[in-house]
Design a protein around this motif. Structure first.
Motif, PDB file in Angstrom:
ATOM      1  N   ASN A 195      -3.113  -2.658   6.831  1.00  0.00           N
ATOM      2  CA  ASN A 195      -3.828  -2.756   5.550  1.00  0.00           C
ATOM      3  C   ASN A 195      -3.098  -2.149   4.361  1.00  0.00           C
ATOM      4  O   ASN A 195      -3.568  -2.250   3.228  1.00  0.00           O
ATOM      5  CB  ASN A 195      -5.236  -2.155   5.667  1.00  0.00           C
ATOM      6  CG  ASN A 195      -5.237  -0.635   5.821  1.00  0.00           C
ATOM      7  OD1 ASN A 195      -4.234   0.047   5.625  1.00  0.00           O
ATOM      8  ND2 ASN A 195      -6.398  -0.094   6.181  1.00  0.00           N
ATOM      9  N   CYS A 196      -1.946  -1.501   4.591  1.00  0.00           N
ATOM     10  CA  CYS A 196      -1.278  -0.808   3.488  1.00  0.00           C
ATOM     11  C   CYS A 196       0.228  -1.041   3.540  1.00  0.00           C
ATOM     12  O   CYS A 196       0.859  -0.788   4.575  1.00  0.00           O
ATOM     13  CB  CYS A 196      -1.585   0.685   3.564  1.00  0.00           C
ATOM     14  SG  CYS A 196      -0.861   1.660   2.215  1.00  0.00           S
ATOM     15  N   ASN A 197       0.780  -1.523   2.453  1.00  0.00           N
ATOM     16  CA  ASN A 197       2.226  -1.704   2.330  1.00  0.00           C
ATOM     17  C   ASN A 197       2.694  -0.862   1.145  1.00  0.00           C
ATOM     18  O   ASN A 197       2.459  -1.217  -0.014  1.00  0.00           O
ATOM     19  CB  ASN A 197       2.567  -3.179   2.117  1.00  0.00           C
ATOM     20  CG  ASN A 197       4.063  -3.452   2.102  1.00  0.00           C
ATOM     21  OD1 ASN A 197       4.860  -2.601   1.716  1.00  0.00           O
ATOM     22  ND2 ASN A 197       4.445  -4.636   2.535  1.00  0.00           N
ATOM     23  N   THR A 198       3.342   0.239   1.442  1.00  0.00           N
ATOM     24  CA  THR A 198       3.730   1.158   0.374  1.00  0.00           C
ATOM     25  C   THR A 198       4.847   0.596  -0.492  1.00  0.00           C
ATOM     26  O   THR A 198       5.023   1.026  -1.636  1.00  0.00           O
ATOM     27  CB  THR A 198       4.187   2.505   0.964  1.00  0.00           C
ATOM     28  OG1 THR A 198       5.272   2.279   1.874  1.00  0.00           O
ATOM     29  CG2 THR A 198       3.040   3.178   1.702  1.00  0.00           C
ATOM     30  N   GLU A 199       5.623  -0.355   0.035  1.00  0.00           N
ATOM     31  CA  GLU A 199       6.741  -0.914  -0.716  1.00  0.00           C
ATOM     32  C   GLU A 199       6.305  -2.037  -1.654  1.00  0.00           C
ATOM     33  O   GLU A 199       6.915  -2.257  -2.700  1.00  0.00           O
ATOM     34  CB  GLU A 199       7.813  -1.441   0.255  1.00  0.00           C
ATOM     35  CG  GLU A 199       8.362  -0.384   1.201  1.00  0.00           C
ATOM     36  CD  GLU A 199       9.049   0.745   0.464  1.00  0.00           C
ATOM     37  OE1 GLU A 199       9.722   0.463  -0.547  1.00  0.00           O
ATOM     38  OE2 GLU A 199       8.901   1.908   0.888  1.00  0.00           O
ATOM     39  N   ARG A 207      -3.101  -6.641  -4.492  1.00  0.00           N
ATOM     40  CA  ARG A 207      -4.560  -6.687  -4.401  1.00  0.00           C
ATOM     41  C   ARG A 207      -5.031  -7.091  -2.997  1.00  0.00           C
ATOM     42  O   ARG A 207      -6.144  -6.762  -2.583  1.00  0.00           O
ATOM     43  CB  ARG A 207      -5.114  -7.635  -5.456  1.00  0.00           C
ATOM     44  CG  ARG A 207      -5.097  -7.041  -6.865  1.00  0.00           C
ATOM     45  CD  ARG A 207      -5.363  -8.111  -7.930  1.00  0.00           C
ATOM     46  NE  ARG A 207      -6.629  -8.787  -7.754  1.00  0.00           N
ATOM     47  CZ  ARG A 207      -7.808  -8.394  -8.262  1.00  0.00           C
ATOM     48  NH1 ARG A 207      -7.855  -7.277  -8.997  1.00  0.00           N
ATOM     49  NH2 ARG A 207      -8.900  -9.085  -8.068  1.00  0.00           N
ATOM     50  N   ASP A 208      -4.187  -7.809  -2.270  1.00  0.00           N
ATOM     51  CA  ASP A 208      -4.453  -8.114  -0.873  1.00  0.00           C
ATOM     52  C   ASP A 208      -4.757  -6.838  -0.096  1.00  0.00           C
ATOM     53  O   ASP A 208      -5.714  -6.764   0.680  1.00  0.00           O
ATOM     54  CB  ASP A 208      -3.203  -8.788  -0.285  1.00  0.00           C
ATOM     55  CG  ASP A 208      -3.542  -9.807   0.781  1.00  0.00           C
ATOM     56  OD1 ASP A 208      -4.658 -10.342   0.767  1.00  0.00           O
ATOM     57  OD2 ASP A 208      -2.672 -10.082   1.629  1.00  0.00           O
ATOM     58  N   HIS A 209      -3.932  -5.812  -0.324  1.00  0.00           N
ATOM     59  CA  HIS A 209      -4.111  -4.543   0.375  1.00  0.00           C
ATOM     60  C   HIS A 209      -5.323  -3.774  -0.157  1.00  0.00           C
ATOM     61  O   HIS A 209      -5.972  -3.031   0.598  1.00  0.00           O
ATOM     62  CB  HIS A 209      -2.840  -3.705   0.257  1.00  0.00           C
ATOM     63  CG  HIS A 209      -1.621  -4.406   0.774  1.00  0.00           C
ATOM     64  ND1 HIS A 209      -0.593  -4.826  -0.050  1.00  0.00           N
ATOM     65  CD2 HIS A 209      -1.291  -4.813   2.021  1.00  0.00           C
ATOM     66  CE1 HIS A 209       0.320  -5.436   0.676  1.00  0.00           C
ATOM     67  NE2 HIS A 209      -0.075  -5.447   1.926  1.00  0.00           N
ATOM     68  N   VAL A 210      -5.622  -3.952  -1.425  1.00  0.00           N
ATOM     69  CA  VAL A 210      -6.842  -3.345  -1.978  1.00  0.00           C
ATOM     70  C   VAL A 210      -8.059  -3.850  -1.206  1.00  0.00           C
ATOM     71  O   VAL A 210      -8.942  -3.074  -0.817  1.00  0.00           O
ATOM     72  CB  VAL A 210      -6.982  -3.659  -3.481  1.00  0.00           C
ATOM     73  CG1 VAL A 210      -8.383  -3.295  -3.985  1.00  0.00           C
ATOM     74  CG2 VAL A 210      -5.921  -2.916  -4.286  1.00  0.00           C
ATOM     75  N   ALA A 211      -8.106  -5.166  -0.970  1.00  0.00           N
ATOM     76  CA  ALA A 211      -9.233  -5.739  -0.227  1.00  0.00           C
ATOM     77  C   ALA A 211      -9.262  -5.218   1.203  1.00  0.00           C
ATOM     78  O   ALA A 211     -10.323  -4.827   1.714  1.00  0.00           O
ATOM     79  CB  ALA A 211      -9.132  -7.261  -0.236  1.00  0.00           C
TER      80      ALA A 211
END
Length: 455
Positions: free
Chosen positions: A157-161, A165-169
């Motif tokens: 669920n999280c891509n730091t690089e 908004r995909d990851h926000v959802a």
């Protein structure tokens, strides 16, 4: 046909690797679920999941996840930030009044600047009741690692690089099923319903999904948390090239393992069974045998992998400890089940049918390949439907049936594979015994260097 054979072999090996571990926007289903709850509205252009979130959008999500949107809309704007348009002001005002933001400078909020993964994780932790100020539970610098420790942040669920908004959802949905601070039994969505911020009827389907997901994870952990296991598996696969069937595979297997999590190279495994291949003439070659029936036996002990294929016995050094070191954070795949990858869970008695979001699974595969330096390979992998049906007895998984489709495209050719795997858990724990052959020391080196003693 040599190129086709290599692609088939690569696909089969890749599929096996995916089972061991477990494009555009990936989490549309998460955004849809959040919208039903009134927590994620999108923009005039839709959800826009493929772009970075702004600081103003992140502030809005924080207020909604705090359950304070209606209260915020009733506030008069008195904050010192002079760079806000009208729509952001109520949300920023609420955060400013409650000490949840100090802006970018004394007089600017910088609402159009990108929100980073670290910043959004901090916002979600605040929504869950954790503090990064007085009596801090975490600091801004360690927000992501703290989020991982409580199940908020995971490998999917999280891509730091490249935080979009995909990851926000995906992260927001995960937050809704994360326990609020000070209460093991209350997740954020339950708190929002209790506070009247989310309609109870609208939340019911999501709360049911969360309950089923938690039961599924708990049952899975019963199996994964046991170092010794004995299972039977029937694998059936059909492989096609550009729409033409090339290969049918069936493999009934017996798999026993004793995993040493502290020293993986001291693990012991035994997999025995048969492999049955039915090849097309185009694959086998004109006049060649198109069917193959072979007894197989694979063993692992003391850092050495032993293979007995139809009586041909070879061995090779294989260090799981080295492999896990190379994979680094990807080892988290073995211990987590990202909620954002689940599209639906249906339950009928003791049977659960779990459907995974193929777009999310594709994104996860992409992340894995990127993390191990394989993202530059000119191969397009597309996972289709992935569905697993499990029977749960006494809180543990007793049977598991997996159904998946996958396509691999390279050099203008597309290989597709439909595969099912039906598993029965025969035993767990100390009741499992593993017997290795007495002649492991007679196996010939396949690659050289496999000189560890047989156990």
């Amino acid at each position: 046909m040599k190129g086709k054979c290599k692609m088939i072999l690569a696909a089969v090996l890749l599929a096996a690797g995916l089972l061991v571990t477990a494009g555009a926007s990936s989490y549309d289903h998460c955004a849809d679920q959040l919208k039903v709850l009134g927590l994620f509205q999108g923009t005039g252009e839709g959800f826009e999941l493929d772009r970075a979130p702004t600081r103003a959008e992140a502030a809005t999500m924080l207020v909604r996840l705090l359950g304070k949107e209606q209260q915020a809309k009733e506030l008069e704007y008195t904050a010192p930030f002079t760079d806000l348009e009208g729509w952001e002001q109520p949300y920023v005002q609420y955060l400013y009044e409650n000490g949840l933001t100090t802006g970018a400078t004394a007089t600017t909020f910088e609402p159009l600047e990108n929100c980073s993964a670290q910043m959004y994780t901090t916002f979600l932790l605040r929504a869950l009741g954790y503090s990064d100020t007085d009596g801090a539970d975490f600091t801004y610098a360690d927000a992501i690692s703290f989020g991982e420790s409580i199940g908020l942040v995971d490998i999917a669920n999280c891509n730091t690089e490249n935080f979009v908004r995909d990851h926000v959802a995906a992260m927001s949905l995960t937050a809704l099923n994360t326990a609020v601070k000070g209460s093991e039994d209350t997740v954020l969505l339950e708190k929002l319903v209790a506070d009247g911020a989310v309609d109870e009827a609208a939340a019911q389907d999501m709360l049911t999904l969360f309950d089923r997901f938690d039961s599924y994870v708990a049952a899975s952990e019963q199996m994964s948390g046991t170092t010794k296991s004995d299972l039977s598996a029937d694998v059936v696969a059909t492989v096609s090239m550009d729409g033409e069937k090339m290969l049918d595979v069936t493999m009934p297997l017996q798999i026993k393992s004793d995993i040493d999590m502290e020293n993986m190279d001291q693990s012991v495994m035994a997999m025995t069974g048969d492999i049955h291949l039915q090849m097309s003439e185009a694959l086998a070659g004109e006049g060649a045998e198109t069917s193959l029936d072979q007894t197989i036996a694979y063993y692992y002990t003391n850092g050495v992998y032993y293979m007995d294929i139809g009586g041909e016995k070879v061995k090779m050094a294989l260090s799981f400890d080295d492999a896990m070191t190379q994979l680094g954070d990807l080892s988290a795949l073995q211990s987590t089940e990202p909620l954002c990858l689940i599209e639906s869970i249906e339950q009928d008695g003791d049977v659960m049918t779990v459907t995974y979001a193929s777009s999310g699974m594709n994104a996860l595969v992409g992340s894995v390949m990127q993390s191990i330096g394989m993202d530059q390979i000119a191969v397009d992998i597309d996972l289709g439907q992935i569905k697993t049906e499990v029977t749960i007895e006494d809180g543990a998984i007793k049977t598991m049936n997996l159904d998946m489709q996958m396509s691999v495209s390279a050099e203008g050719e597309t290989l597709t594979m439909d595969m099912t795997m039906d598993c029965t858990i025969n035993g767990l724990g100390d009741a499992v015994t593993i017997t290795l052959p007495d002649d492991l020391d007679t196996y010939e080196d396949l690659l050289g260097g496999a000189d560890a003693p047989a156990a």
